[in-house]
Design an enzyme around this catalytic site. Structure first.
Site, short mmCIF file in Angstrom:
data_model
loop_
_atom_site.label_atom_id
_atom_site.label_comp_id
_atom_site.label_asym_id
_atom_site.label_seq_id
_atom_site.Cartn_x
_atom_site.Cartn_y
_atom_site.Cartn_z
N SER A 254 0.74 -1.35 -0.23
CA SER A 254 0.20 0.03 0.03
C SER A 254 0.86 1.17 -0.05
CB SER A 254 -0.92 -0.09 1.23
OG SER A 254 -0.17 -0.27 2.45
N MET A 255 0.47 2.13 -0.73
CA MET A 255 1.27 3.41 -0.98
C MET A 255 0.57 4.79 -0.85
SD MET A 255 3.08 1.92 -4.48
CE MET A 255 4.28 3.26 -4.41
N GLY A 256 -0.46 4.66 0.37
CA GLY A 256 -1.14 6.00 0.55
C GLY A 256 -1.69 6.51 -0.72
N ASP A 286 -5.99 -0.98 6.67
CA ASP A 286 -6.73 -2.31 7.36
C ASP A 286 -7.78 -2.07 6.55
OD1 ASP A 286 -6.06 -0.77 10.47
OD2 ASP A 286 -4.71 -2.06 9.29
#
Ligand code: TA6
Length: 343
Positions: A254-256, A286
């Site tokens: 995940s990369m924001g 999550d």
């Protein structure tokens, strides 16, 4: 990528009807509806909002939000919101543990926690109104006795027999062995369930030795796992390919605001959500895990799963504190997520 490659009719163990999502006629196998979550170190998340944080000085607090937290617990709340059947397991203790159980019960989420003597911890998150990343102050959590995690193992084995996925998330409380995720992932997968692991550092590294079905590190966690920079999509794809060599079937990083990349069976996908105004990114990762598991548990493709995961993560970033996304917000963002197959 389909969820089940084997298409031999599987000897189906007697299970309660509530867990049956669908029977795939041509394969004769069951996909269980239930997605269990295990949070070894839940928390009461206390989000404190200030204009600017002035260290070594008095800071006037503008607002305080308090909510149930912990990676698996956040994932269960999002799964419920998305319409999946879920159950939350882990360790809870004291008044804070009861608060967390009540929050979940009020949202109609079944729980089967091991009750420990000491209080569940409090995590403080200081959010500046500038929207810069929060400052997190996470307590270690209650000491866990050996018979407590023996009880947890029994519960995980039992629930895994009726779950398509078991999501393990978050840090370890004091007293549990560093390789507990390795043991728990094994326990879940020996019961024919697929394990998803979202943790950090040594517990994550050791947990990967049991080859969980999926892992979901964020950028910084991936850097620590592969000892390489992960600053852009290309570097994330490189890290995901390296991590996939460990036998993990699906690696999601995940990369924001840049969304996420996923690597599985030679396929590499990227999903980028539309730009949103972040209020609090707590629980976004999550939520992404929950979105992915929700689609995969229904036999959806990797691309569809990653798309919903990116939409759920972005939607939660728009909410206060640890508040989770609404189904409506997710569906609204889903239409605007850019999905691309990179290889
Ligand atoms: O991902 C959000 C969150 O689960 C928060 O609820 C907060 O409790 C924190 O992460 C807990 O993470 P940790 O790694 O300390 O278990």
């Amino acid at each position: 990528m389909t969820l089940h490659t084997e298409c031999q009719p599987k000897l189906v163990k007697p299970i309660e009807l509530r867990c049956i999502a669908s029977l795939i006629p041509h394969c004769g196998i069951l996909i269980y509806a239930m997605i269990a979550t295990v949070t070894l170190n839940p928390a009461l998340d206390k989000s404190i909002y200030v204009d600017r944080l002035h260290p070594n000085d008095t800071n006037r607090i503008l607002r305080v939000e308090v909510d149930a937290g912990g990676k698996g617990i956040n994932a269960s709340r999002v799964l419920k919101e998305l319409g999946s059947e879920t159950i939350a397991l882990g360790f809870v203790g004291g008044k804070i543990g009861s608060f967390i159980e009540h929050v979940l019960e009020n949202e109609g989420i079944p729980t089967d926690f091991v009750h420990v003597k000491a209080d569940t911890r409090t995590n403080v998150c200081i959010q500046e109104l500038t929207g810069s990343p929060p400052t997190m102050l996470n307590e270690p959590g209650p000491n866990i006795a050996e018979d407590d995690f023996d009880k947890l193992f029994d519960k995980v084995r039992k629930v895994a027999r009726e779950s398509s996925f078991v999501i393990f998330g978050g840090s370890l409380p004091p007293g549990v062995p560093k390789d507990i995720y390795k043991l728990l992932v094994n326990a879940a997968q020996e019961s024919d369930s697929k394990a998803i692991l979202d943790s950090d550092g040594e517990p994550m590294r050791l947990g990967m030795k049991s080859m969980p079905y999926m892992i979901k590190p964020n950028r910084e966690e991936a850097e620590r796992l592969v000892s390489l920079r992960v600053k852009n999509v290309g570097e994330a794809v490189r890290a995901a390919n390296i991590l996939a060599r460990n036998g993990v079937k699906l690696v999601v990083i995940s990369m924001g605001a840049d969304g996420a990349v996923a690597c599985s069976a030679g396929e590499v996908w990227q999903a980028v959500p539309p730009k949103v105004t972040p209020v609090s990114t707590i629980g976004s990762g999550d939520s992404m895990v929950a979105g992915i598991a929700h689609i995969l548990s229904k036999g959806g493709s990797l691309g569809e799963a990653l798309k919903l995961g990116a939409a759920a993560g972005a939607a939660t970033a728009m909410t206060d504190g640890t508040e989770i996304c609404s189904h409506h917000q997710v569906q609204d963002l889903l239409k605007k997520v850019r999905l691309e197959r990179l290889s």
